[in-house]
Design a protein around this motif. Structure first.
Motif, short mmCIF file in Angstrom:
data_model
loop_
_atom_site.label_atom_id
_atom_site.label_comp_id
_atom_site.label_asym_id
_atom_site.label_seq_id
_atom_site.Cartn_x
_atom_site.Cartn_y
_atom_site.Cartn_z
N ALA A 386 0.82 -1.21 0.00
CA ALA A 386 0.00 0.00 0.00
C ALA A 386 0.85 1.27 0.00
CB ALA A 386 -0.94 -0.01 1.20
N SER A 387 1.79 1.37 0.95
CA SER A 387 2.59 2.59 1.08
C SER A 387 3.87 2.55 0.26
CB SER A 387 2.95 2.81 2.55
OG SER A 387 3.81 1.78 3.02
N ARG A 388 4.29 1.34 -0.23
CA ARG A 388 5.51 1.14 -1.00
C ARG A 388 6.77 1.45 -0.19
NH1 ARG A 388 5.07 0.42 -6.26
NH2 ARG A 388 7.14 1.30 -6.66
N ALA A 389 6.63 1.50 1.14
CA ALA A 389 7.80 1.71 2.01
C ALA A 389 8.58 0.41 2.15
CB ALA A 389 7.35 2.22 3.37
N LEU A 390 9.91 0.55 2.33
CA LEU A 390 10.79 -0.61 2.53
C LEU A 390 10.91 -0.88 4.01
CD1 LEU A 390 13.63 0.19 -0.03
CD2 LEU A 390 11.61 -1.26 -0.35
N HIS A 391 10.88 -2.15 4.38
CA HIS A 391 10.91 -2.54 5.79
C HIS A 391 12.01 -3.58 6.00
CE1 HIS A 391 8.74 -2.10 9.59
NE2 HIS A 391 9.11 -3.35 9.82
#
Length: 464
Positions: A386-391
């Motif tokens: 959804a946010s395309r953030a890397l974790h």
């Protein structure tokens, strides 16, 4: 255009509105006062026309014509006008109230004065007229106010009725002064508070805030106040962190310097042990060099604003490199490092590769240091759909961290109760500053199965 423009615009129109209201109120008051004075005499257009008809008849038809007109006065017109001579006698012998006669004489004198003035046109609409008979005797003609001749009000009030033309200018001046005073107070008060806050901040009082003074303002001045509070808070945090860093650095440097002094003293007192003393001096010098290097790295990262990376980095390849180095160091202690990822193929991001490499490496080394023998350290890379953030998560099987210390383990020189080894407590602090320099965030929590799990989140702007 900002909110200040609309406030000034509103103030301009408010001034005009107040001017109109003041002038209108003055005219209405004056008109009502005039009508109150003339309530004894009928002065409307209907009465004026009837009075002029009687005056014209007397002027051209003489006493006989006037008497005939007054005697045969139409009933629907009410009573005929009173015609009174200087002695107070009425033409038809009717009774004339003394108050009405006195006001009629005063009004006639006033209208005579207007005949040659700038408002000479108005005297023709008078409520009292004079007629001279054949003998030269002057008779006043007027209508007393009766129910049949109720006051006739005009729908509008002419600006020409103002006795002094300066009334309009005075009303505009007073209205503009009132609005200007309100606007000046509205603008100057928060500006003075901002000025005092800037002066206090220049003297080192960084705890000053102006949000309470600004209240709920949503204009440019309110935004300036909120920006000031943000700046003051950031400066306060920066100065506070620098002061804590200076205190911690002085404390950390004291121990290796003391050991160096002891080693130098032993070398002088016991020349036979000079070789061992020199070895100690060399180790302490290396430790000081490592400590100074980490302090410089942390100092460069402190207060650095988030920015886009200068390099194109394959994050999967970068993590593979970090894991390979960690596995090499973990072989001797029988620990394993497992790297898993839900990302297929390459994942190129814009980042400062060396800085990001050091951040992950510091966290992974810290996890290995606190993990027991025969344990596994897990590193995982994922991407939020959804946010395309890397974790990135790094989990160990160590003793974990007391809940009270979870909020401070990323502070410089912090070493918890479970910390072992010769570290200076700068690794996690440098890692968090490096992640924040990329616009990301970093946090940790204890695992239910035991151990600590550190999370690194990079914003979607870093990913291409």
């Amino acid at each position: 255009m900002g909110r200040l423009f609309w406030k000034i615009f509103a103030g301009f129109w408010l001034t005009l509105l107040l001017t109109v209201l003041v002038v209108t109120a003055a005219l209405v008051i004056r008109e009502e006062a005039r009508r109150s004075e003339e309530s004894v005499l009928a002065a409307g257009p209907r009465s004026s026309i009837a009075l002029r008809m009687a005056w014209t008849t007397a002027r051209h038809g003489g006493e006989a014509g006037l008497r005939s007109l007054l005697t045969n006065w139409p009933e629907y017109e009410g009573d005929p006008p009173l015609v009174v001579n200087a002695a107070g006698g009425e033409f038809l012998g009717r009774e004339v109230p003394a108050e009405v006669l006195q006001i009629a004489r005063e009004r006639y004198a006033e209208w005579n004065q207007l005949r040659d003035s700038e408002r000479g046109g108005e005297w023709r609409k008078r409520s009292v007229r004079a007629w001279q008979d054949a003998a030269g005797e002057e008779w006043l003609m007027f209508f007393p106010q009766t129910a049949a001749r109720a006051p006739e009000r005009s729908a509008s009030i002419s600006i020409g009725r103002i006795e002094a033309p300066a009334l309009l200018a005075l009303a505009a001046l007073l209205a503009s002064l009132a609005v200007s005073a309100v606007l000046a107070r509205h603008f100057s008060q928060p500006i003075r508070k901002l000025q005092d806050a800037f002066l206090a901040a220049s003297k080192g009082e960084l705890g000053v805030r102006v949000a309470q003074v600004m209240g709920r303002r949503r204009d440019e001045i309110g935004e300036l106040g909120r920006e000031f509070d943000g700046m003051a808070q950031q400066l306060q945090q920066l100065v506070g962190s620098q002061q804590r860093l200076l205190h911690d650095v002085s404390h950390e440097l004291r121990s290796p310097l003391a050991r160096l002094q002891v080693a130098v003293g032993l070398a002088r007192q016991r020349p036979a042990q000079a070789e061992a003393a020199l070895a100690r001096i060399e180790r302490e010098a290396e430790r000081l060099d490592m400590l100074v290097g980490e302090i410089l790295t942390l100092a460069r990262l402190e207060g650095q604003t988030p920015q886009r990376g200068e390099d194109y980095v394959d994050i999967v390849e970068l993590l593979d490199s970090v894991v390979e180095d960690a596995r090499f160091e973990a072989e001797g202690s029988e620990r394993r490092v497992v790297f898993t990822t839900g990302v297929e193929g390459e994942l190129v991001i814009r980042a400062r590769g060396e800085l990001l490499h050091r951040a992950v490496d510091n966290v992974l080394r810290n996890a290995l240091r606190h993990s027991p023998s025969q344990s596994v350290v897990e590193l995982n890379l994922s991407r939020d759909v959804a946010s395309r953030a890397l974790h990135i998560t790094i989990a160990d099987a160590g003793p974990g961290v007391p809940e009270a210390e979870l909020a401070v383990i990323f502070e410089p020189f912090h070493r918890g109760e479970t910390t072992s080894g010769s570290g200076y407590g700068l690794g996690l602090a440098i890692a968090r500053r490096a992640v924040e320099a990329h616009g990301g965030r970093m946090w940790a929590h204890n695992r239910a199965s035991g151990g600590l799990e550190v999370h690194i989140e990079l914003p979607p702007a870093a990913a291409l």
